[in-house]
Each structure stands twice: as C-alpha cells, then as structure tokens.
Design a protein around this motif. Structure first.
Motif, PDB file in Angstrom:
ATOM      1  N   ALA A 174       0.830  -1.205   0.000  1.00 38.84           N
ATOM      2  CA  ALA A 174       0.000   0.000   0.000  1.00 38.84           C
ATOM      3  C   ALA A 174       0.864   1.255   0.000  1.00 38.84           C
ATOM      4  O   ALA A 174       0.522   2.264  -0.630  1.00 38.84           O
ATOM      5  CB  ALA A 174      -0.937  -0.010   1.202  1.00 38.84           C
ATOM      6  N   VAL A 175       2.010   1.209   0.692  1.00 36.87           N
ATOM      7  CA  VAL A 175       2.943   2.337   0.689  1.00 36.87           C
ATOM      8  C   VAL A 175       3.464   2.598  -0.712  1.00 36.87           C
ATOM      9  O   VAL A 175       3.552   3.749  -1.169  1.00 36.87           O
ATOM     10  CB  VAL A 175       4.108   2.084   1.669  1.00 36.87           C
ATOM     11  CG1 VAL A 175       5.282   3.011   1.386  1.00 36.87           C
ATOM     12  CG2 VAL A 175       3.637   2.257   3.106  1.00 36.87           C
ATOM     13  N   GLU A 176       3.800   1.520  -1.439  1.00 40.07           N
ATOM     14  CA  GLU A 176       4.319   1.700  -2.801  1.00 40.07           C
ATOM     15  C   GLU A 176       3.239   2.270  -3.727  1.00 40.07           C
ATOM     16  O   GLU A 176       3.516   3.126  -4.574  1.00 40.07           O
ATOM     17  CB  GLU A 176       4.842   0.371  -3.339  1.00 40.07           C
ATOM     18  CG  GLU A 176       6.005  -0.200  -2.542  1.00 40.07           C
ATOM     19  CD  GLU A 176       7.130   0.806  -2.360  1.00 40.07           C
ATOM     20  OE1 GLU A 176       7.493   1.498  -3.343  1.00 40.07           O
ATOM     21  OE2 GLU A 176       7.637   0.915  -1.228  1.00 40.07           O
ATOM     22  N   THR A 177       2.018   1.820  -3.558  1.00 39.12           N
ATOM     23  CA  THR A 177       0.909   2.372  -4.344  1.00 39.12           C
ATOM     24  C   THR A 177       0.716   3.849  -4.028  1.00 39.12           C
ATOM     25  O   THR A 177       0.499   4.672  -4.920  1.00 39.12           O
ATOM     26  CB  THR A 177      -0.387   1.583  -4.060  1.00 39.12           C
ATOM     27  OG1 THR A 177      -0.196   0.214  -4.412  1.00 39.12           O
ATOM     28  CG2 THR A 177      -1.554   2.155  -4.838  1.00 39.12           C
ATOM     29  N   PHE A 178       0.796   4.180  -2.751  1.00 40.43           N
ATOM     30  CA  PHE A 178       0.654   5.573  -2.323  1.00 40.43           C
ATOM     31  C   PHE A 178       1.770   6.429  -2.922  1.00 40.43           C
ATOM     32  O   PHE A 178       1.519   7.534  -3.438  1.00 40.43           O
ATOM     33  CB  PHE A 178       0.698   5.625  -0.790  1.00 40.43           C
ATOM     34  CG  PHE A 178       0.336   6.958  -0.185  1.00 40.43           C
ATOM     35  CD1 PHE A 178      -0.971   7.242   0.177  1.00 40.43           C
ATOM     36  CD2 PHE A 178       1.308   7.925   0.040  1.00 40.43           C
ATOM     37  CE1 PHE A 178      -1.305   8.464   0.746  1.00 40.43           C
ATOM     38  CE2 PHE A 178       0.978   9.147   0.612  1.00 40.43           C
ATOM     39  CZ  PHE A 178      -0.325   9.414   0.960  1.00 40.43           C
ATOM     40  N   ALA A 179       2.996   5.931  -2.869  1.00 36.83           N
ATOM     41  CA  ALA A 179       4.130   6.685  -3.407  1.00 36.83           C
ATOM     42  C   ALA A 179       3.990   6.891  -4.906  1.00 36.83           C
ATOM     43  O   ALA A 179       4.333   7.959  -5.427  1.00 36.83           O
ATOM     44  CB  ALA A 179       5.435   5.964  -3.073  1.00 36.83           C
ATOM     45  N   ASP A 321      -7.749  12.789  -2.172  1.00 39.60           N
ATOM     46  CA  ASP A 321      -6.331  12.753  -2.527  1.00 39.60           C
ATOM     47  C   ASP A 321      -5.562  13.887  -1.847  1.00 39.60           C
ATOM     48  O   ASP A 321      -4.473  13.681  -1.307  1.00 39.60           O
ATOM     49  CB  ASP A 321      -6.164  12.855  -4.047  1.00 39.60           C
ATOM     50  CG  ASP A 321      -6.309  11.508  -4.740  1.00 39.60           C
ATOM     51  OD1 ASP A 321      -6.570  10.501  -4.043  1.00 39.60           O
ATOM     52  OD2 ASP A 321      -6.168  11.459  -5.976  1.00 39.60           O
ATOM     53  N   ARG A 322      -6.113  15.093  -1.872  1.00 36.57           N
ATOM     54  CA  ARG A 322      -5.429  16.221  -1.239  1.00 36.57           C
ATOM     55  C   ARG A 322      -5.346  16.027   0.272  1.00 36.57           C
ATOM     56  O   ARG A 322      -4.333  16.369   0.898  1.00 36.57           O
ATOM     57  CB  ARG A 322      -6.160  17.523  -1.573  1.00 36.57           C
ATOM     58  CG  ARG A 322      -6.037  17.938  -3.028  1.00 36.57           C
ATOM     59  CD  ARG A 322      -6.553  19.338  -3.265  1.00 36.57           C
ATOM     60  NE  ARG A 322      -7.996  19.440  -3.080  1.00 36.57           N
ATOM     61  CZ  ARG A 322      -8.591  20.309  -2.271  1.00 36.57           C
ATOM     62  NH1 ARG A 322      -7.867  21.143  -1.543  1.00 36.57           N
ATOM     63  NH2 ARG A 322      -9.907  20.338  -2.170  1.00 36.57           N
ATOM     64  N   MET A 323      -6.393  15.456   0.850  1.00 42.28           N
ATOM     65  CA  MET A 323      -6.404  15.224   2.286  1.00 42.28           C
ATOM     66  C   MET A 323      -5.353  14.187   2.678  1.00 42.28           C
ATOM     67  O   MET A 323      -4.565  14.394   3.617  1.00 42.28           O
ATOM     68  CB  MET A 323      -7.790  14.757   2.730  1.00 42.28           C
ATOM     69  CG  MET A 323      -7.909  14.482   4.216  1.00 42.28           C
ATOM     70  SD  MET A 323      -9.470  13.690   4.651  1.00 42.28           S
ATOM     71  CE  MET A 323      -9.169  12.004   4.061  1.00 42.28           C
ATOM     72  N   PHE A 324      -5.311  13.064   1.967  1.00 42.93           N
ATOM     73  CA  PHE A 324      -4.353  12.012   2.306  1.00 42.93           C
ATOM     74  C   PHE A 324      -2.914  12.493   2.122  1.00 42.93           C
ATOM     75  O   PHE A 324      -2.030  12.140   2.925  1.00 42.93           O
ATOM     76  CB  PHE A 324      -4.605  10.770   1.463  1.00 42.93           C
ATOM     77  CG  PHE A 324      -5.857  10.012   1.840  1.00 42.93           C
ATOM     78  CD1 PHE A 324      -6.089   9.638   3.158  1.00 42.93           C
ATOM     79  CD2 PHE A 324      -6.803   9.677   0.883  1.00 42.93           C
ATOM     80  CE1 PHE A 324      -7.241   8.944   3.516  1.00 42.93           C
ATOM     81  CE2 PHE A 324      -7.947   8.985   1.222  1.00 42.93           C
ATOM     82  CZ  PHE A 324      -8.168   8.614   2.545  1.00 42.93           C
ATOM     83  N   LEU A 325      -2.672  13.284   1.101  1.00 40.69           N
ATOM     84  CA  LEU A 325      -1.329  13.812   0.891  1.00 40.69           C
ATOM     85  C   LEU A 325      -0.932  14.726   2.045  1.00 40.69           C
ATOM     86  O   LEU A 325       0.197  14.649   2.564  1.00 40.69           O
ATOM     87  CB  LEU A 325      -1.265  14.562  -0.438  1.00 40.69           C
ATOM     88  CG  LEU A 325       0.090  15.179  -0.791  1.00 40.69           C
ATOM     89  CD1 LEU A 325       1.162  14.104  -0.921  1.00 40.69           C
ATOM     90  CD2 LEU A 325      -0.019  15.980  -2.096  1.00 40.69           C
ATOM     91  N   ALA A 326      -1.838  15.611   2.464  1.00 38.85           N
ATOM     92  CA  ALA A 326      -1.542  16.502   3.583  1.00 38.85           C
ATOM     93  C   ALA A 326      -1.302  15.714   4.870  1.00 38.85           C
ATOM     94  O   ALA A 326      -0.363  16.010   5.627  1.00 38.85           O
ATOM     95  CB  ALA A 326      -2.691  17.488   3.778  1.00 38.85           C
ATOM     96  N   MET A 327      -2.114  14.715   5.130  1.00 40.04           N
ATOM     97  CA  MET A 327      -1.957  13.917   6.342  1.00 40.04           C
ATOM     98  C   MET A 327      -0.640  13.158   6.343  1.00 40.04           C
ATOM     99  O   MET A 327       0.051  13.073   7.366  1.00 40.04           O
ATOM    100  CB  MET A 327      -3.132  12.956   6.491  1.00 40.04           C
ATOM    101  CG  MET A 327      -4.458  13.634   6.791  1.00 40.04           C
ATOM    102  SD  MET A 327      -5.858  12.482   6.741  1.00 40.04           S
ATOM    103  CE  MET A 327      -5.487  11.402   8.126  1.00 40.04           C
TER     104      MET A 327
END
Length: 344
Positions: A174-179, A321-327
């Motif tokens: 999941a980290v790699e997908t997020f990155a 997407d903007r929220m998860f990036l900020a968090m």
C-alpha cells in the motif's frame, strides 16, 4: 423491533414506537458521501419530549459491501451501547440503536449537534482547537485506562502477532501504491519515512503492551465537530474503528495529522501535558508526563499507517487525494522530528 434499513423506514409510526410518544411527521435529507455507511438528517414533529432534530446512521446503500463492513457496524453500535455510558468523551447522545443478527444492517438515532461544524482535515486546526480535542480524547482513554475487563467484550479486538504480520504484508505494498499515486507531490524524504514505517510496523503494533485501552482509531478533524467560537467542546463521531490498543496512538495521530508541522513542534509539549493532566483527573496514576511524551513519540507511526490504508481502500476523490497527501506529509514530519522510528 426490527432494524430500520433505509430512510423509507423512518416513518412517524416507527419513530412513535421508538420514542413511545406520538410523532406526526418526519422529513429527511441525505448528508455526507456514504462510503462506509449512509447518514440522514431528520426533522421531526411530534409530542413534547420528542427530539426535533436527529441524525440517522445506517448501513451503506451498496449491499455488496455490507458483509465486509459488518464488523465496523457492530463496533459503532456496541460503542454506544456498551462503552459510551462508561467513559467521559463528548459524543452525540444515542436515542436508539439496532443491529441485525448478521451485522450487515444497523440504525443509530443520534442528536443533531447543529450549529456545531465539522473540522477540516485539509485546513488543519489551531492550537486552541487542538487543546479542546485532546482534552476530550482523555475522556475516552482515562476512565478505562488499562481496564482488564475490556478484553471481555467479544466485539472489541486487539492486534496479536499474526494480525501484526498480516498488517505488515498489506501495508508495505500500500505504501508503494501511495508513493506512485503521489509521485509528483510527495517529497523523497517522506517516501523514505513511509517505507521505513512499513518495515517497522509489525514490531510497533504489538509493542508496549503494558499500557492499553480504548483506541478510537481515526480521531482526526473530519471526525470532530466544533461549536461556534468562542465556545469550546469538541465532539467525536464515527466509532466504527474502535479497538483495543495503546491509547497514545489516538493522540499522536490527531496531533500529527491535524497541525501544521511548525505549529505541532511549537505546541506539542503543552498539548501532551494538557492531555496528561486530563488523564490524571480520571484517576490514572503511576504514569508521569515524561513517560507520556515518550509514548506519544513512539505512537506517531499511527499517522502514516491509517492515512495510507485509508487511501488504499477508500473510494478515490479529488478532496480525498489532497487530504491524504496533507496527512501523510504532516505525519511523516512528526515521525522524523520526534525520532519515533528509533524507539521501536
């Protein structure tokens, strides 16, 4: 009485039976996006004593997802039934709850807290709002701090060694997908922090078992309601992720994802001290402020863990997407500033 499954069942007759008083009319409107469940705001007319404004929470409209979400529904209904009367956290008063035998349908009738407004995860919060929220959080943790009888509740789960290994197996990809998703916006140092967190999460999630208690699991601004200024009294909602674990995960998650990193670094010691003082007010003894702050540092991995998994399994939206990036950005900064990975 049978579980009301859908807003069409929120009839005057049904509410009259629930409140044991005549209800003459019910009007409802849908609120929220309904990814995990469906929420409706009710306007009710009836006899004296019948609430005029309510919020109804029900199962997701997509029936295919209900079996997967059943444990979350059971946790929230059980929180209001079994836990809420035993703690001091501010949360909406529950007038009625019902859960189907298979856990795929439920209804909660809660106070509508108008004119309170939802926190904004993207914008973050002020240190004053954070102080309000962490004091309220102590009202969840303090009354049942290290309470062994919590383990007797069959619906309240704790993470064991096998669960920790599975979590690590899920979190790393999941980290790699997020990155990959945020490659254009995520700093290299944040990617490194996320990957280091993935490598440590199995050991982290079962560490420091000597302190345990109720963990909201998603205690953040979007799940808090604030009264109009200058009043104080943050109220927590959405109890579907309640579990048994290290309580400081909630504190670290909230401060790490809700405050600008500069504000967090400036105010976190005083905010942890306010939380700690509130714990002491609930009779928590033998737990010094230095020890509490060390646990806060240790618990900071909750930020990227919940953020990345929420992004991986939630319905994708532009705001999301903007929220998860900020968090992720805020919580990775907290992990580095606090030296959290060095404590595992």
């Amino acid at each position: 009485m049978p579980v009301i499954d859908g807003p069409s069942g929120l009839t005057p007759a049904a509410l009259s039976e629930i409140f044991e008083a005549p209800v003459t009319s019910v009007a409802w409107e849908k609120v929220g996006s309904g990814q995990i469940g469906a929420c409706y705001r009710l306007r009710v007319e009836g006899a004296e004593g019948v609430p005029r404004r309510l919020v109804a929470k029900m199962a997701a409209e997509d029936e295919a997802s209900r079996a997967f979400l059943g444990p979350a529904y059971r946790a929230e209904v059980s929180f209001y039934r079994d836990i809420a009367p035993t703690v001091d956290v501010r949360t909406p008063h529950c007038h009625h709850s019902a859960l189907s035998e298979d856990g795929t349908a439920f209804v909660l009738l809660l106070d509508d807290l108008h004119p309170a407004v939802q926190g904004d995860q993207l914008a973050g919060c002020t240190p004053e709002q954070a102080a309000d929220a962490v004091t309220n959080l102590a009202g969840l943790h303090g009354p049942r701090w290290c309470d062994p009888t919590l383990a007797d509740l069959p619906w309240l789960s704790a993470v064991g060694a096998d669960d920790a290994a599975t979590l690590a197996e899920v979190f790393a990809p999941a980290v790699e997908t997020f990155a990959d998703r945020f490659a254009a916006d995520l700093a290299d140092r944040d990617v490194r922090t996320l990957r280091e967190t993935a490598g440590a999460v199995a050991a982290w999630v079962t560490a420091r078992p000597e302190r345990f208690g109720l963990v909201h699991g998603d205690y953040r601004l979007d799940n808090l309601l604030f009264p109009p200024a200058p009043e104080r009294g943050a109220t927590a909602v959405d109890w579907q992720t309640l579990s048994l674990g290290h309580p400081l995960r909630d504190l670290a998650f909230f401060l790490g994802t809700s405050l600008d990193p500069g504000d967090r670094a400036e105010h976190e010691r005083s905010l942890v001290a306010a939380y700690h003082a509130a714990l002491a007010g609930y009779g928590v003894e033998g737990y010094g402020l230095d020890e509490c702050f060390d646990d806060y540092r240790f618990a900071a991995l909750q930020g990227p863990l919940i953020t990345v998994l929420g992004c991986a399994y939630g319905t994708r939206t532009e705001r999301g997407d903007r929220m998860f990036l900020a968090m992720a950005t805020r919580s990775c900064a907290a992990i580095r500033d606090l030296g959290s990975l060095g404590l595992i």
